[in-house]
Design a protein around this motif. Structure first.
Motif, PDB file in Angstrom:
ATOM      1  N   ARG A   1      79.801  38.323  -8.489  1.00  0.00           N
ATOM      2  CA  ARG A   1      78.955  39.350  -7.882  1.00  0.00           C
ATOM      3  C   ARG A   1      77.548  39.305  -8.477  1.00  0.00           C
ATOM      4  O   ARG A   1      76.549  39.419  -7.756  1.00  0.00           O
ATOM      5  CB  ARG A   1      79.591  40.732  -8.107  1.00  0.00           C
ATOM      6  N   ALA A   2      77.466  39.115  -9.785  1.00  0.00           N
ATOM      7  CA  ALA A   2      76.158  39.061 -10.443  1.00  0.00           C
ATOM      8  C   ALA A   2      75.342  37.878  -9.924  1.00  0.00           C
ATOM      9  O   ALA A   2      74.122  37.988  -9.721  1.00  0.00           O
ATOM     10  CB  ALA A   2      76.333  38.972 -11.955  1.00  0.00           C
ATOM     11  N   GLU A   3      75.997  36.754  -9.704  1.00  0.00           N
ATOM     12  CA  GLU A   3      75.296  35.577  -9.192  1.00  0.00           C
ATOM     13  C   GLU A   3      74.815  35.801  -7.763  1.00  0.00           C
ATOM     14  O   GLU A   3      73.712  35.380  -7.391  1.00  0.00           O
ATOM     15  CB  GLU A   3      76.207  34.353  -9.261  1.00  0.00           C
ATOM     16  N   LEU A   4      75.622  36.464  -6.952  1.00  0.00           N
ATOM     17  CA  LEU A   4      75.205  36.771  -5.588  1.00  0.00           C
ATOM     18  C   LEU A   4      74.035  37.746  -5.584  1.00  0.00           C
ATOM     19  O   LEU A   4      73.104  37.614  -4.775  1.00  0.00           O
ATOM     20  CB  LEU A   4      76.378  37.348  -4.788  1.00  0.00           C
ATOM     21  N   GLU A   5      74.081  38.726  -6.488  1.00  0.00           N
ATOM     22  CA  GLU A   5      72.966  39.678  -6.580  1.00  0.00           C
ATOM     23  C   GLU A   5      71.679  38.963  -6.946  1.00  0.00           C
ATOM     24  O   GLU A   5      70.613  39.235  -6.368  1.00  0.00           O
ATOM     25  CB  GLU A   5      73.293  40.769  -7.599  1.00  0.00           C
ATOM     26  N   GLU A   6      71.752  38.040  -7.887  1.00  0.00           N
ATOM     27  CA  GLU A   6      70.574  37.281  -8.277  1.00  0.00           C
ATOM     28  C   GLU A   6      70.085  36.414  -7.126  1.00  0.00           C
ATOM     29  O   GLU A   6      68.877  36.260  -6.911  1.00  0.00           O
ATOM     30  CB  GLU A   6      70.894  36.402  -9.497  1.00  0.00           C
ATOM     31  N   ALA A   7      71.028  35.868  -6.362  1.00  0.00           N
ATOM     32  CA  ALA A   7      70.662  35.007  -5.233  1.00  0.00           C
ATOM     33  C   ALA A   7      69.887  35.786  -4.172  1.00  0.00           C
ATOM     34  O   ALA A   7      68.860  35.316  -3.676  1.00  0.00           O
ATOM     35  CB  ALA A   7      71.915  34.381  -4.629  1.00  0.00           C
ATOM     36  N   VAL A   8      70.363  36.980  -3.815  1.00  0.00           N
ATOM     37  CA  VAL A   8      69.678  37.730  -2.752  1.00  0.00           C
ATOM     38  C   VAL A   8      68.340  38.304  -3.240  1.00  0.00           C
ATOM     39  O   VAL A   8      67.477  38.629  -2.424  1.00  0.00           O
ATOM     40  CB  VAL A   8      70.566  38.863  -2.181  1.00  0.00           C
ATOM     41  N   LYS A   9      68.191  38.409  -4.547  1.00  0.00           N
ATOM     42  CA  LYS A   9      66.920  38.889  -5.083  1.00  0.00           C
ATOM     43  C   LYS A   9      65.839  37.810  -5.088  1.00  0.00           C
ATOM     44  O   LYS A   9      64.656  38.119  -5.135  1.00  0.00           O
ATOM     45  CB  LYS A   9      67.114  39.408  -6.518  1.00  0.00           C
ATOM     46  N   THR A  10      66.266  36.539  -5.028  1.00  0.00           N
ATOM     47  CA  THR A  10      65.298  35.449  -5.177  1.00  0.00           C
ATOM     48  C   THR A  10      65.207  34.530  -3.960  1.00  0.00           C
ATOM     49  O   THR A  10      64.155  33.926  -3.731  1.00  0.00           O
ATOM     50  CB  THR A  10      65.647  34.596  -6.406  1.00  0.00           C
ATOM     51  N   ALA A  11      66.273  34.403  -3.180  1.00  0.00           N
ATOM     52  CA  ALA A  11      66.298  33.446  -2.072  1.00  0.00           C
ATOM     53  C   ALA A  11      65.476  33.938  -0.886  1.00  0.00           C
ATOM     54  O   ALA A  11      65.428  35.131  -0.601  1.00  0.00           O
ATOM     55  CB  ALA A  11      67.728  33.185  -1.630  1.00  0.00           C
ATOM     56  N   ASP A  12      64.834  32.994  -0.205  1.00  0.00           N
ATOM     57  CA  ASP A  12      64.273  33.278   1.115  1.00  0.00           C
ATOM     58  C   ASP A  12      65.370  33.211   2.169  1.00  0.00           C
ATOM     59  O   ASP A  12      65.380  33.969   3.136  1.00  0.00           O
ATOM     60  CB  ASP A  12      63.184  32.259   1.465  1.00  0.00           C
ATOM     61  N   ILE A  13      66.298  32.287   1.936  1.00  0.00           N
ATOM     62  CA  ILE A  13      67.414  32.080   2.858  1.00  0.00           C
ATOM     63  C   ILE A  13      68.670  31.864   2.035  1.00  0.00           C
ATOM     64  O   ILE A  13      68.706  31.031   1.120  1.00  0.00           O
ATOM     65  CB  ILE A  13      67.153  30.856   3.771  1.00  0.00           C
TER      66      ILE A  13
ATOM     67  N   ASP B   1      78.107  42.497   1.545  1.00  0.00           N
ATOM     68  CA  ASP B   1      78.287  43.860   2.033  1.00  0.00           C
ATOM     69  C   ASP B   1      77.005  44.676   1.857  1.00  0.00           C
ATOM     70  O   ASP B   1      75.962  44.171   1.422  1.00  0.00           O
ATOM     71  CB  ASP B   1      79.474  44.538   1.341  1.00  0.00           C
ATOM     72  N   GLU B   2      77.098  45.960   2.201  1.00  0.00           N
ATOM     73  CA  GLU B   2      75.926  46.833   2.147  1.00  0.00           C
ATOM     74  C   GLU B   2      75.347  46.926   0.741  1.00  0.00           C
ATOM     75  O   GLU B   2      74.126  46.851   0.555  1.00  0.00           O
ATOM     76  CB  GLU B   2      76.295  48.228   2.662  1.00  0.00           C
ATOM     77  N   ALA B   3      76.219  47.070  -0.254  1.00  0.00           N
ATOM     78  CA  ALA B   3      75.734  47.203  -1.632  1.00  0.00           C
ATOM     79  C   ALA B   3      74.973  45.959  -2.069  1.00  0.00           C
ATOM     80  O   ALA B   3      73.936  46.060  -2.739  1.00  0.00           O
ATOM     81  CB  ALA B   3      76.909  47.467  -2.569  1.00  0.00           C
ATOM     82  N   LEU B   4      75.470  44.792  -1.693  1.00  0.00           N
ATOM     83  CA  LEU B   4      74.779  43.565  -2.066  1.00  0.00           C
ATOM     84  C   LEU B   4      73.446  43.452  -1.334  1.00  0.00           C
ATOM     85  O   LEU B   4      72.419  43.117  -1.934  1.00  0.00           O
ATOM     86  CB  LEU B   4      75.651  42.349  -1.753  1.00  0.00           C
ATOM     87  N   LEU B   5      73.452  43.736  -0.035  1.00  0.00           N
ATOM     88  CA  LEU B   5      72.215  43.616   0.740  1.00  0.00           C
ATOM     89  C   LEU B   5      71.156  44.609   0.279  1.00  0.00           C
ATOM     90  O   LEU B   5      69.955  44.337   0.397  1.00  0.00           O
ATOM     91  CB  LEU B   5      72.520  43.808   2.230  1.00  0.00           C
ATOM     92  N   ASN B   6      71.602  45.729  -0.265  1.00  0.00           N
ATOM     93  CA  ASN B   6      70.634  46.696  -0.796  1.00  0.00           C
ATOM     94  C   ASN B   6      69.958  46.187  -2.070  1.00  0.00           C
ATOM     95  O   ASN B   6      68.938  46.737  -2.500  1.00  0.00           O
ATOM     96  CB  ASN B   6      71.311  48.040  -1.058  1.00  0.00           C
ATOM     97  N   GLN B   7      70.539  45.136  -2.671  1.00  0.00           N
ATOM     98  CA  GLN B   7      69.927  44.510  -3.843  1.00  0.00           C
ATOM     99  C   GLN B   7      68.914  43.443  -3.454  1.00  0.00           C
ATOM    100  O   GLN B   7      68.186  42.930  -4.306  1.00  0.00           O
ATOM    101  CB  GLN B   7      71.023  43.863  -4.706  1.00  0.00           C
ATOM    102  N   ALA B   8      68.899  43.088  -2.166  1.00  0.00           N
ATOM    103  CA  ALA B   8      68.061  41.970  -1.719  1.00  0.00           C
ATOM    104  C   ALA B   8      66.578  42.283  -1.854  1.00  0.00           C
ATOM    105  O   ALA B   8      66.138  43.409  -1.611  1.00  0.00           O
ATOM    106  CB  ALA B   8      68.388  41.622  -0.271  1.00  0.00           C
TER     107      ALA B   8
END
Length: 329
Positions: free
Chosen positions: A40-52, A62-69
């Motif tokens: 989960r931590a790696e996915l959170e970091e990914a959505v915070k930095t990735a363009d795609i 999910d919603e919680a992860l996308l809210n970290q984007a």
């Protein structure tokens, strides 16, 4: 004139080498070389930095992860057809485009569905285990008797690309084709497949010898085959699921198979993958596969190529052909 910046693409799982090589050429790409499921931590970091982001079915977006984007995340280019692991509503509200890879896995998945039908009806896994166990004592007239396919009724739940491809294969084996869908398919398709449409799923289930689930996983199809509907099946019926595990009440299915209230099942998907109900693991009347219905090298490369085309199209300022607008059954 300044060269346009390549988008940062983060890929969550190991993809075929040829696809990863092409991605590295076209984009700034971060790969998952050891193929571990991202935490989960790696996915959170990914959505915070990735363009795609390029996720797979093993990633819960999910919603919680996308809210970290971060605001830079503008696209989720899913490596796969099913998008039930992505909260499409939240993605849409945040202006994140979602694409998938439809069409390229149809034939591979239909092949495997037909294989599961054959394996359950003719008890292939049981026979293979018998030989390996050293307990086989030779041919006998009444040993390992299965069921003939020709003349049996096959009920297909979900008559999309995969359902239709399965029907074509099943028809060649002499099965009578029946199906349940949100609405009937085009009359020409019905005629080609010699398929009978059932508006009532309950009525179809009660009359089929084999039921194959090929519909997508959506809120409407969660536990579509619940305890009440499973009880409608004939005690000799075969159930095959290559869709998503959540479409079937797995605990009830395991219990009914254990009690021989259903004849057999062929499963490629499970409610809590990779965990499988322990009862199923002990049963001889179930063929269990590790979510491999679409697992061909050709299919995975085709999927990767679609992902690349979707990303390149988006990066060039155009709407990708495979954008996901809605998921309905």
């Amino acid at each position: 004139m300044a060269e346009r910046r390549k988008p940062l693409v983060i890929v969550t799982r190991k993809l075929p080498d040829v696809i990863e090589t092409r991605m590295m050429e076209l984009f700034q790409t971060r790969l998952n070389l050891d193929d571990h499921p991202m935490t989960r931590a790696e996915l959170e970091e990914a959505v915070k930095t990735a363009d795609i982001l390029v996720p797979t079915v093993t990633d819960t977006i999910d919603e919680a992860l996308l809210n970290q984007a971060g605001p830079q995340l503008k696209m989720i280019a899913n490596f796969g057809n099913g998008v039930d692991h992505i909260d499409l509503r939240v993605a849409r509200n945040k202006g994140i485009l979602v694409t998938n890879t439809p069409g390229v896995l149809t034939e591979d998945t239909a092949d495997m569905t037909m294989a599961l039908i054959l394996a359950t009806a003719r008890r292939l896994s049981e026979g293979e285990r018998l030989v390996r166990s050293g307990q086989w004592t030779g041919w006998a007239p009444t040993v390992m008797l299965g069921s003939r396919l020709a003349g049996k009724r096959l009920g297909i739940i979900g008559m999309g690309r995969i359902g239709q491809a399965l029907a074509r294969r099943a028809k060649a084996f002499g099965l009578s084709i029946h199906y349940h869908n949100r609405k009937p398919v085009h009359p020409e398709v019905e005629q080609e497949l010699d398929a009978a449409y059932w508006e009532s799923l309950d009525q179809m289930l009660a009359r089929m010898d084999i039921v194959a689930i090929t519909c997508p996983r959506t809120p409407a199809t969660y536990h579509l085959l619940n305890a009440r509907r499973l009880a409608l099946l004939k005690p000799t019926a075969i159930l095959v699921n290559i869709s998503r595990g959540q479409v079937v009440d797995e605990a009830t299915l395991a219990r009914m198979l254990q009690r021989r209230e259903i004849g057999a099942a062929g499963l490629d998907v499970y409610e809590d993958e990779p965990n499988v109900d322990p009862k199923l693991l002990k049963l001889d009347n179930v063929v269990l596969l590790p979510h491999m219905a679409s697992a061909t090298l050709e299919g995975r490369i085709d999927m990767g190529e679609k992902v690349i085309v979707n990303i390149k199209t988006f990066a060039d300022g155009h709407q990708p052909r495979d954008r996901v607008l809605e998921m309905m059954f």
